[in-house]
Design a protein around this motif. Structure first.
Motif, PDB file in Angstrom:
ATOM      1  N   HIS A  93       0.836  -1.197   0.000  1.00 29.23           N
ATOM      2  CA  HIS A  93       0.000   0.000   0.000  1.00 29.23           C
ATOM      3  C   HIS A  93       0.874   1.251   0.000  1.00 29.23           C
ATOM      4  O   HIS A  93       0.621   2.199  -0.751  1.00 29.23           O
ATOM      5  N   ARG A  96       2.276   1.754  -3.439  1.00 30.29           N
ATOM      6  CA  ARG A  96       1.268   2.275  -4.386  1.00 30.29           C
ATOM      7  C   ARG A  96       1.080   3.778  -4.196  1.00 30.29           C
ATOM      8  O   ARG A  96       1.045   4.545  -5.167  1.00 30.29           O
ATOM      9  N   GLU A 191      -3.203  -2.112  -7.151  1.00 33.08           N
ATOM     10  CA  GLU A 191      -4.232  -2.599  -6.231  1.00 33.08           C
ATOM     11  C   GLU A 191      -4.584  -4.052  -6.558  1.00 33.08           C
ATOM     12  O   GLU A 191      -4.847  -4.855  -5.657  1.00 33.08           O
ATOM     13  N   GLU A 194      -1.891  -6.035  -5.068  1.00 30.47           N
ATOM     14  CA  GLU A 194      -2.043  -6.031  -3.607  1.00 30.47           C
ATOM     15  C   GLU A 194      -3.124  -7.012  -3.171  1.00 30.47           C
ATOM     16  O   GLU A 194      -2.940  -7.758  -2.199  1.00 30.47           O
ATOM     17  N   THR A 199      -1.705  -8.312   1.931  1.00 30.01           N
ATOM     18  CA  THR A 199      -0.969  -7.192   2.516  1.00 30.01           C
ATOM     19  C   THR A 199      -0.171  -7.587   3.750  1.00 30.01           C
ATOM     20  O   THR A 199       0.551  -6.754   4.304  1.00 30.01           O
TER      21      THR A 199
END
Length: 209
Positions: A93, A96, A191, A194, A199
């Motif tokens: 995250h 990103r 995403e 991910e 995560t």
């Protein structure tokens, strides 16, 4: 990225260098796009940028090094953005968000021209890809290694860096050929990655129950 210990003179010198490199890149890419990379000389780039050939070589040892400037700039921006993310945030995250921040600050018209020049010049492709692997993907691996408490060259940081790099390249290729919003495309693509691998770093490292 500027350090708190830098003097004003050092900051101004770095700013001047950044402006010079940006102008040099823009001029060179325009000439490469119009006439072809192989048909443009260093002398012509220097003349158009209103600098001497000696000054050109001070910043770029070869004509091919002009194509590395964008890679260097993105790598530095990513490193700064990544190390500013919260340490308790999921690493993918954080990456990103950092990529979105870095790419949002780029001149996308110049990025498109850069890709056009590289696509039309097979002889420079190896050097460009080498620069991406050695610079940008190294930044990714360093970040994952630090977050996971592993050496940068360990399997998991290396594979995660390769996965992110592949997603980034695929998103840029899709944007180049199909248009759309590059930043959104990168964010949505990462995403997907991910969601696909999760995560939780403990799962990546085989430490789950």
């Amino acid at each position: 990225m500027y350090l708190p210990t830098q003097s004003l003179a050092e900051v101004l010198r770095e700013k001047r260098t950044e402006m010079m490199l940006s102008e040099l890149e823009a001029v060179a890419l325009k000439l490469f796009d119009e006439r072809g990379f192989n048909d443009v000389t260093v002398q012509e780039i220097a003349d158009k940028a209103q600098i001497s050939v000696r000054t050109f070589y001070r910043y770029c040892p070869t004509k091919e090094d002009v194509l590395q400037l964008r890679i260097d700039r993105r790598s530095e921006a990513l490193r700064a953005a990544l190390w500013a993310t919260p340490v308790d945030e999921p690493p993918l995250h954080s990456l990103r968000i950092a990529l979105v921040e870095a790419v949002s600050a780029e001149d996308l018209a110049l990025l498109r021209r850069w890709i056009t020049v590289i696509s039309a010049t097979p002889s420079v492709l190896r050097g460009v890809m080498g620069g991406i692997y050695l610079k940008t993907r190294t930044v990714f691996a360093e970040f994952f290694g630090a977050r996971l408490g592993l050496p940068n060259e360990a399997l998991i940081p290396t594979m995660l860096a390769a996965a992110v790099g592949g997603v980034l390249e695929a998103a840029q290729t899709q944007w180049f050929f199909s248009g759309g919003e590059l930043v959104t495309m990168i964010s949505d693509s990462l995403e997907v990655l991910e969601r696909g691998i999760g995560t939780d770093p403990q799962w990546w490292m085989g430490e789950h129950e």
